[in-house]
Design a protein around this motif. Sequence first.
Motif, PDB file in Angstrom:
ATOM      1  N   LEU A  23       0.683  -1.598  -0.022  1.00 48.13           N
ATOM      2  CA  LEU A  23       0.151  -0.072  -0.017  1.00 48.13           C
ATOM      3  C   LEU A  23       0.677   1.003   0.432  1.00 48.13           C
ATOM      4  CD1 LEU A  23      -2.588  -0.859   2.675  1.00 48.13           C
ATOM      5  CD2 LEU A  23      -3.179  -1.443   0.072  1.00 48.13           C
ATOM      6  N   ALA A  24       0.314   2.456  -0.201  1.00 48.06           N
ATOM      7  CA  ALA A  24       1.102   3.704  -0.541  1.00 48.06           C
ATOM      8  C   ALA A  24       0.987   3.646   0.909  1.00 48.06           C
ATOM      9  CB  ALA A  24       0.102   4.986  -1.289  1.00 48.06           C
ATOM     10  N   VAL A  25       2.537   4.639   1.651  1.00 47.58           N
ATOM     11  CA  VAL A  25       2.338   4.818   2.896  1.00 47.58           C
ATOM     12  C   VAL A  25       1.619   5.931   3.514  1.00 47.58           C
ATOM     13  CG1 VAL A  25       4.347   5.821   4.440  1.00 47.58           C
ATOM     14  CG2 VAL A  25       4.842   4.270   2.979  1.00 47.58           C
ATOM     15  N   PRO A  26       0.992   6.564   4.247  1.00 47.79           N
ATOM     16  CA  PRO A  26      -0.034   7.140   4.026  1.00 47.79           C
ATOM     17  C   PRO A  26       1.001   8.381   5.201  1.00 47.79           C
ATOM     18  CG  PRO A  26      -0.042   5.529   6.429  1.00 47.79           C
ATOM     19  CD  PRO A  26       0.344   4.923   5.025  1.00 47.79           C
ATOM     20  N   ALA A  27       0.184   9.825   4.809  1.00 48.85           N
ATOM     21  CA  ALA A  27       0.770  11.167   5.010  1.00 48.85           C
ATOM     22  C   ALA A  27       1.254  11.151   6.371  1.00 48.85           C
ATOM     23  CB  ALA A  27       0.039  12.421   4.900  1.00 48.85           C
ATOM     24  N   PRO A  28       2.327  11.692   6.896  1.00 46.17           N
ATOM     25  CA  PRO A  28       2.786  11.472   8.335  1.00 46.17           C
ATOM     26  C   PRO A  28       2.129  12.501   9.045  1.00 46.17           C
ATOM     27  CG  PRO A  28       4.766  12.155   7.218  1.00 46.17           C
ATOM     28  CD  PRO A  28       3.669  11.997   6.587  1.00 46.17           C
ATOM     29  N   CYS A  29       1.963  11.781  10.384  1.00 47.44           N
ATOM     30  CA  CYS A  29       1.570  13.201  11.383  1.00 47.44           C
ATOM     31  C   CYS A  29       1.475  14.296  11.306  1.00 47.44           C
ATOM     32  CB  CYS A  29       0.843  12.914  12.653  1.00 47.44           C
ATOM     33  SG  CYS A  29      -0.315  11.713  12.565  1.00 47.44           S
ATOM     34  N   ARG A  30       0.878  15.625  11.390  1.00 41.05           N
ATOM     35  CA  ARG A  30       1.578  16.688  11.309  1.00 41.05           C
ATOM     36  C   ARG A  30       2.099  17.369  12.985  1.00 41.05           C
ATOM     37  NH1 ARG A  30      -2.272  20.360  10.996  1.00 41.05           N
ATOM     38  NH2 ARG A  30      -3.828  19.133  11.304  1.00 41.05           N
ATOM     39  N   GLN A  31       2.926  18.182  12.733  1.00 34.77           N
ATOM     40  CA  GLN A  31       3.962  18.300  14.657  1.00 34.77           C
ATOM     41  C   GLN A  31       2.699  19.174  15.078  1.00 34.77           C
ATOM     42  OE1 GLN A  31       6.684  17.594  15.870  1.00 34.77           O
ATOM     43  NE2 GLN A  31       7.026  15.876  14.342  1.00 34.77           N
ATOM     44  N   PRO A  32       2.633  19.351  16.265  1.00 36.68           N
ATOM     45  CA  PRO A  32       1.357  20.611  17.114  1.00 36.68           C
ATOM     46  C   PRO A  32       2.025  21.462  16.765  1.00 36.68           C
ATOM     47  CG  PRO A  32       2.824  18.373  18.441  1.00 36.68           C
ATOM     48  CD  PRO A  32       3.076  18.411  17.258  1.00 36.68           C
ATOM     49  N   THR A  33       1.679  21.848  17.039  1.00 39.12           N
ATOM     50  CA  THR A  33       1.661  23.848  16.992  1.00 39.12           C
ATOM     51  C   THR A  33       1.724  23.909  18.354  1.00 39.12           C
ATOM     52  OG1 THR A  33      -0.370  24.674  17.408  1.00 39.12           O
ATOM     53  CG2 THR A  33      -0.155  24.429  15.511  1.00 39.12           C
ATOM     54  N   PRO A  34       3.023  25.160  18.971  1.00 45.12           N
ATOM     55  CA  PRO A  34       3.434  25.781  20.096  1.00 45.12           C
ATOM     56  C   PRO A  34       2.160  26.196  20.553  1.00 45.12           C
ATOM     57  CG  PRO A  34       4.882  26.572  18.554  1.00 45.12           C
ATOM     58  CD  PRO A  34       3.923  25.563  18.044  1.00 45.12           C
ATOM     59  N   ALA A  35       1.520  26.651  20.125  1.00 48.72           N
ATOM     60  CA  ALA A  35      -0.024  26.931  20.818  1.00 48.72           C
ATOM     61  C   ALA A  35      -0.719  25.753  21.437  1.00 48.72           C
ATOM     62  CB  ALA A  35      -1.285  27.949  19.514  1.00 48.72           C
ATOM     63  N   ALA A  36      -0.471  24.394  20.127  1.00 46.46           N
ATOM     64  CA  ALA A  36      -1.799  23.652  20.694  1.00 46.46           C
ATOM     65  C   ALA A  36      -0.881  22.535  22.335  1.00 46.46           C
ATOM     66  CB  ALA A  36      -1.569  22.350  20.114  1.00 46.46           C
ATOM     67  N   LEU A  37       0.120  23.493  22.078  1.00 48.38           N
ATOM     68  CA  LEU A  37       0.768  22.084  23.055  1.00 48.38           C
ATOM     69  C   LEU A  37       1.243  22.878  24.265  1.00 48.38           C
ATOM     70  CD1 LEU A  37       5.105  21.183  21.549  1.00 48.38           C
ATOM     71  CD2 LEU A  37       2.815  20.006  22.474  1.00 48.38           C
ATOM     72  N   HIS A  38       0.898  23.834  24.298  1.00 52.98           N
ATOM     73  CA  HIS A  38       0.791  25.305  25.879  1.00 52.98           C
ATOM     74  C   HIS A  38      -0.675  25.616  25.694  1.00 52.98           C
ATOM     75  CE1 HIS A  38       5.190  24.969  26.334  1.00 52.98           C
ATOM     76  NE2 HIS A  38       5.103  25.221  24.990  1.00 52.98           N
TER      77      HIS A  38
END
Length: 167
Positions: A23-38
């Motif tokens: 199967l085609a490799v799915p796109a990797p997950c996006r990195q969380p934004t600094p605002a989402a982390l805090h």
Amino acid sequence: MSPATGEPRSLISPIVDYEPEPLAVPAPCRQPTPAALHRSTPRPLLRAPTTDRAARELPPPRAAAVFADAAVRRVLEVTDRRRPVAALKSLLTPALVDAVTVQAHTPSRGGAAVLRRLRVRTAAQTDGEATAAEVFGTYSRGRRVHALAGRIEVADGRWRMVALQLG
């Protein structure tokens, strides 16, 4: 040999490849934004409720803790053959003395056992006095750390070990 052609018959036959295409490799997950982390927590944190048992539990009597320490140390000494089995007769029930005797006859590897930590917790109480306690802790033999657990009870006005598990 095949009777019709005279050629040797092969015992090996080719296997058809039934494996599906990759199967085609799915796109990797996006990195969380600094605002989402805090981001602040949307709900307030609540205290854990206290149980009624913890509020009612008596601390173990000092005599129970002293007895448990002495009994466990003697058991470890008997299993290492540094003390005779007769030293346990006043501290343990007869069935438990027999069990420790059997363990003392098996060769121990790693040197002498050393008690590292021992805790005592009230398990049963009558008229506001502890009548049974749980004993648990660790001991080391050589470089290895082992667990132990047991139960002590008051019988005829004195503490006695009625159960013991050495790990």
